[in-house]
Design an enzyme around this catalytic site. Structure first.
Site, PDB file in Angstrom:
ATOM      1  N   ASP A 168       0.777  -1.247   0.000  1.00 16.05           N
ATOM      2  CA  ASP A 168       0.000   0.000   0.000  1.00 16.05           C
ATOM      3  C   ASP A 168       0.810   1.299   0.000  1.00 16.05           C
ATOM      4  O   ASP A 168       0.513   2.222   0.768  1.00 16.05           O
ATOM      5  CB  ASP A 168      -0.962   0.013   1.190  1.00 16.05           C
ATOM      6  CG  ASP A 168      -1.958  -1.128   1.158  1.00 16.05           C
ATOM      7  OD1 ASP A 168      -1.976  -1.897   0.183  1.00 16.05           O
ATOM      8  OD2 ASP A 168      -2.724  -1.265   2.129  1.00 16.05           O
ATOM      9  N   LYS A 225      -6.920  -4.747  -3.240  1.00 14.83           N
ATOM     10  CA  LYS A 225      -7.667  -5.310  -2.121  1.00 14.83           C
ATOM     11  C   LYS A 225      -8.706  -4.308  -1.639  1.00 14.83           C
ATOM     12  O   LYS A 225      -8.581  -3.115  -1.874  1.00 14.83           O
ATOM     13  CB  LYS A 225      -6.727  -5.722  -0.992  1.00 14.83           C
ATOM     14  CG  LYS A 225      -5.903  -4.596  -0.409  1.00 14.83           C
ATOM     15  CD  LYS A 225      -4.870  -5.134   0.574  1.00 14.83           C
ATOM     16  CE  LYS A 225      -4.042  -4.041   1.194  1.00 14.83           C
ATOM     17  NZ  LYS A 225      -4.777  -3.136   2.048  1.00 14.83           N
ATOM     18  N   CYS A 243      -1.802  -2.556   7.678  1.00 16.15           N
ATOM     19  CA  CYS A 243      -1.734  -3.445   6.520  1.00 16.15           C
ATOM     20  C   CYS A 243      -0.423  -4.214   6.420  1.00 16.15           C
ATOM     21  O   CYS A 243      -0.412  -5.368   5.979  1.00 16.15           O
ATOM     22  CB  CYS A 243      -2.039  -2.664   5.247  1.00 16.15           C
ATOM     23  SG  CYS A 243      -3.733  -2.014   5.267  1.00 16.15           S
TER      24      CYS A 243
END
Length: 192
Positions: A9, A101, A143
């Site tokens: 990310d 995602k 994450c």
């Protein structure tokens, strides 16, 4: 023995100035790019994830007008927006697979993502015989943590490069790294 690099990310909404910007995010993006320039050949698989949320709903309760910043968040990384794109400091040339995602639901782990062809990360690891995974990215305490714990749960040896991650807050970042070490991850520096 095959090795993968997970890049979690590294997106505009998670770096400085983004909807959920993390201090140090831009620097991590640049450092990951330096690491890739020097070490991409060390990896059989390089997987980069992006949050990729739907614009037309609350994403399974993930978005909230009055977020608690634990389970609910302000809108971020909406598919097709600048916030969902990779940070400009992150050079993606060496990335072998991109996964998205959180498409319509909350998702923290890179394992919850799929490629544009619908391939899961677990399938990619199995297909390439990956036994070891290095993990870098944003945010350490959310994450990155979830992705590393899932890699461990999938039977992989995990190393976190602590100089290539950025967390939301110092206390939660320290707790996440301690939890990961307790779960068996090796905490190391990349040397990038």
């Amino acid at each position: 023995m095959s090795t993968a690099l997970f890049i979690v990310d590294v997106q505009n909404d998670f770096t400085e100035g983004g909807a959920l910007g993390v201090t140090g995010g831009d620097a991590v993006a640049v450092a990951i790019s330096r690491h890739l320039a020097a070490r991409a050949g060390d990896y059989d698989l390089i997987v980069a994830s992006r949050d990729w949320h739907d614009a037309d709903n609350a994403n399974g309760g993930h978005f909230a007008a009055d977020p608690d910043f634990v389970d609910t968040w302000p809108a971020h990384c909406v598919a097709g927006t600048a916030g969902a794109e990779y940070d400009p400091g992150f050079v993606t040339d060496a990335v072998t697979h991109h996964v998205k995602k959180g498409q319509g639901e909350p998702a923290y782990s890179l394992f919850e993502g799929v490629t544009d062809d619908g391939v899961t990360v677990a399938h990619l690891l199995d297909d390439h015989g990956v036994l070891e995974v290095d993990v870098v990215g944003i945010a350490t305490d959310y994450c990155v943590r979830a992705s590393a714990l899932d890699a461990i749960a999938h039977g992989r040896r995990v190393r976190i490069f602590t100089d290539l991650v950025a967390g939301v807050a110092p206390t939660s970042t320290e707790a996440a790294l301690a939890e990961l070490a307790h779960a068996g991850a090796v905490l190391d520096e990349s040397g990038a």
